[in-house]
Design a protein around this motif. Structure first.
Motif, short mmCIF file in Angstrom:
data_model
loop_
_atom_site.label_atom_id
_atom_site.label_comp_id
_atom_site.label_asym_id
_atom_site.label_seq_id
_atom_site.Cartn_x
_atom_site.Cartn_y
_atom_site.Cartn_z
N ALA A 173 0.84 -1.18 0.00
CA ALA A 173 0.00 0.00 0.00
C ALA A 173 0.88 1.24 0.00
N GLN A 174 0.44 2.25 -0.77
CA GLN A 174 1.16 3.53 -0.78
C GLN A 174 0.17 4.67 -0.67
N ASP A 175 0.59 5.70 0.06
CA ASP A 175 -0.30 6.83 0.31
C ASP A 175 0.20 8.10 -0.35
N MET A 176 1.00 7.94 -1.41
CA MET A 176 1.59 9.09 -2.09
C MET A 176 0.92 9.40 -3.43
N ASN A 177 -0.17 8.70 -3.71
CA ASN A 177 -0.91 8.90 -4.96
C ASN A 177 -0.05 8.61 -6.20
N HIS A 178 0.86 7.66 -6.05
CA HIS A 178 1.73 7.31 -7.17
C HIS A 178 0.99 6.45 -8.19
N GLU A 179 1.33 6.68 -9.45
CA GLU A 179 0.71 5.90 -10.52
C GLU A 179 1.35 4.51 -10.66
N TYR A 180 2.66 4.46 -10.59
CA TYR A 180 3.38 3.22 -10.87
C TYR A 180 3.66 2.46 -9.57
N MET A 181 3.50 1.17 -9.63
CA MET A 181 3.87 0.30 -8.51
C MET A 181 4.57 -0.93 -9.05
N TYR A 182 5.44 -1.52 -8.22
CA TYR A 182 6.32 -2.60 -8.66
C TYR A 182 6.45 -3.64 -7.56
N TRP A 183 6.66 -4.87 -7.98
CA TRP A 183 7.05 -5.93 -7.07
C TRP A 183 8.39 -6.51 -7.53
N TYR A 184 9.35 -6.57 -6.60
CA TYR A 184 10.67 -7.15 -6.86
C TYR A 184 10.89 -8.30 -5.88
N ARG A 185 11.79 -9.17 -6.28
CA ARG A 185 12.34 -10.13 -5.33
C ARG A 185 13.85 -9.91 -5.26
N VAL A 209 13.26 -12.35 -0.36
CA VAL A 209 12.75 -11.12 0.25
C VAL A 209 12.05 -10.35 -0.86
N TYR A 210 10.83 -9.98 -0.61
CA TYR A 210 10.01 -9.29 -1.61
C TYR A 210 9.88 -7.82 -1.26
N PHE A 211 10.16 -6.99 -2.25
CA PHE A 211 10.05 -5.55 -2.07
C PHE A 211 9.02 -4.99 -3.01
N CYS A 212 8.23 -4.09 -2.47
CA CYS A 212 7.30 -3.32 -3.26
C CYS A 212 7.87 -1.92 -3.39
N ALA A 213 7.58 -1.28 -4.52
CA ALA A 213 8.01 0.10 -4.72
C ALA A 213 6.95 0.85 -5.49
N SER A 214 6.98 2.16 -5.37
CA SER A 214 6.07 2.98 -6.16
C SER A 214 6.83 4.19 -6.67
N SER A 215 6.33 4.77 -7.75
CA SER A 215 6.90 6.01 -8.27
C SER A 215 5.79 6.86 -8.86
N PRO A 216 5.98 8.18 -8.86
CA PRO A 216 4.92 9.07 -9.36
C PRO A 216 4.48 8.71 -10.77
N GLN A 217 5.45 8.60 -11.66
CA GLN A 217 5.21 8.15 -13.02
C GLN A 217 6.36 7.20 -13.32
N GLY A 218 6.51 6.80 -14.56
CA GLY A 218 7.70 6.05 -14.93
C GLY A 218 8.77 7.07 -15.24
N ASP A 219 9.33 7.02 -16.45
CA ASP A 219 10.26 8.04 -16.93
C ASP A 219 11.40 8.33 -15.98
N GLY A 220 11.84 7.31 -15.25
CA GLY A 220 13.00 7.51 -14.40
C GLY A 220 12.73 8.19 -13.09
#
Lengths: 108, 113
Positions: free
Chosen positions: B24-36, B88-99
């Motif tokens: 869950a993210q509370d930053m209103n980010h569009e992009y979300m990711y799952w990594y291992r 170990v599983y990590f979730c991440a989010s970013s405002p948009q993609g584009d780096g």
């Protein structure tokens, strides 16, 4: 295929010594490269990105397209720099490809 | 703001069991990711989402499914866990993609026996 390599799993230096964490990449386009850092018991976080050309916590990294490298450098290491460092490449799909990481240990 | 949170922090499963990891993210980010994250291999992208209702495969999607029914949540499911999914599983989010900078969660340590 896009790939990021970090040849050193572990790098140990003494406090005050220069440090260089190596990163090489393979990418057919114009790369965007980043360094992420994970301190003990903290989350992975962005350290710096090459397009901003900034120095963060004394670290700098220069993109060398000829050598396809993006090495992270700091002239005088501090104990608080001890952490896991990941080099990352942004690929066509706007996703990151991470290297395997280098654990930096700065000894007193 | 809590940033990116992950539930649970730890879990032990038996082979064949199923489970869902919540990000869950509370930053209103569009992009979300799952990594291992596995020793010596860095972070590898499992699945990602470029917005609510969208999902896409990453580098290592096999054995996992995801859903993004709400913008703030990104679920990772294991239908039939295997020992190879110990990680170990990590979730991440970013405002948009584009780096854009990715903001990471604290991680979930999963062991499959």
């Amino acid at each position: 295929a896009q790939r990021v390599t970090q040849p050193e799993k572990l790098l140990s230096v003494f406090k005050g010594a220069p440090v260089e964490l190596k990163c090489n990449y393979s990418y057919s386009g114009s790369p965007e490269l980043f360094w992420y850092v994970q301190y003990s018991r903290q989350r992975l976080q962005l350290l710096l990105r090459h397009i901003s050309r900034e120095s963060i916590k004394g670290f700098t990294a220069d993109l060398n397209k000829g050598e396809t490298s993006f090495h992270l450098k700091k002239p005088f290491a501090q104990e608080e720099d001890s952490a896991m460092y990941y080099c990352a490449l942004l690929n066509y799909g706007q996703n990151f490809v991470f290297g395997p990481g280098t654990r930096l240990s700065v000894l007193p | 703001n809590a940033g990116v949170t992950q539930t649970p922090k730890f879990r032990v499963l038996k082979t064949g069991q199923s489970m869902t990891l919540l990000c869950a993210q509370d930053m209103n980010h569009e992009y979300m990711y799952w990594y291992r994250q596995d020793p010596g291999m860095g972070l590898r992208l499992i699945h990602y989402s470029v917005g609510e209702g969208t999902t896409a495969k990453g580098e290592v999607p096999d054995g996992y499914n995801v859903s993004r029914l709400k913008k703030q949540n990104f679920l990772l499911g294991l239908e039939s866990a295997a020992p190879s999914q110990t990680s170990v599983y990590f979730c991440a989010s970013s405002p948009q993609g584009d780096g854009d900078e990715q903001f990471f969660g604290p991680g979930t340590r999963l062991t499959v026996l």
